[in-house]
Design an enzyme around this catalytic site. Sequence first.
Site, PDB file in Angstrom:
ATOM      1  CG  HIS A 273     -30.643  60.733  89.692  1.00 47.16           C
ATOM      2  ND1 HIS A 273     -31.125  60.371  88.965  1.00 47.16           N
ATOM      3  CD2 HIS A 273     -29.725  59.411  90.774  1.00 47.16           C
ATOM      4  CE1 HIS A 273     -31.845  58.783  89.806  1.00 47.16           C
ATOM      5  NE2 HIS A 273     -30.532  58.737  90.744  1.00 47.16           N
ATOM      6  NE  ARG A 274     -22.851  65.926  87.106  1.00 47.42           N
ATOM      7  CZ  ARG A 274     -21.767  65.152  87.974  1.00 47.42           C
ATOM      8  NH1 ARG A 274     -21.234  63.954  86.974  1.00 47.42           N
ATOM      9  NH2 ARG A 274     -21.163  64.908  89.313  1.00 47.42           N
ATOM     10  CB  SER A 275     -28.180  63.523  82.104  1.00 46.14           C
ATOM     11  OG  SER A 275     -29.090  62.498  82.453  1.00 46.14           O
TER      12      SER A 275
END
Length: 338
Positions: A273-275
């Site tokens: 989910h970092r992007s």
Amino acid sequence: MKDIYSYSAFLLGILEGIENMKLYELYPLTAIVGQEDMKLALILNVINPSLGGVLIRGEKGTAKSTAVRALAEIIPPIPTEYEESSESLKVIDLPISATEDRVVGTIDVEHAIKTGEKKFESGILAEAHRNILYVDEINLLEDHIVDVLLDAAAMGVNVVEREGISYSHPARFILVGTMNPEEGDLRPQLLDRFALSVDVYGEKDVSLRMEVIKRRLQFEADPFSFIESYKNEQQQLRLTVLQARENLKAIKITDDLIEIAAKISILSEVEGHRSDITMIKTAMTIAAFENRIMVEVDDLRRAASLVLPHRLKRKPFENRTFDSTVIDSVLESYQIMK
């Protein structure tokens, strides 16, 4: 007595030469021709240091290090709750030969055992606090050193532990790495930790290449006058960044745009989910930079082009490139639904 005067003149000459050399290195950021994505990625990180740094990939002679050093000269240090400064950012260089102790610092264990007091010798991360930590050829740096840098950048704290003794200090810095992909790449796990990435190339337009040459020749002929000629543009950029830092506190984004970011990440097949989170934070920072309170669709489009390319999954020997049509298709469906 004559020898003393001669020696003093000699020292003054050296000092003047150093100052001239320093000035000579300070090519104005606003004078750099093209490379708009690179300049934007750097500016966004100094507006919002919590983004997580930028990786600049490209061939030699494309103004990568010039842009980093030029940016530092016009931007104040990273603000904190207790530390404010009107000075400029510093660029702290990290050589690729640096050891872990040189990077994180060391604890004098013997002194602690004998006296019961911690004695810490600071490293490069302490020097980089509130400034830019610049690593040229970061792809040649040992992986465990890169891990240490990224961990410290993410937490804002450097923790050193030796023989059961622990010491920590603030380490809020903007990590900027530059590299030539022809000399090897970073592991995907490390690539994902950089907030933004930019691929830079030499200009293909003849008129732009001519302008690059002309400005460089003017700078070398008379750096003082050249820098002075860009003084107003440099000052305006500084004021814009300062205003953007204030704007960032009030930026708003709709659930629709958050949904779009999630869909873009899913269709781009990026892991985790970092992007998504970084895409939203980047879009908000772009809006702040453009002196707006609300995030717009185009902010998200520009953010995605900086956040996703280095996070694409690649099979061995696969040279997968970023496909902007994925973004366009998601945004088009959003417009239709509206």
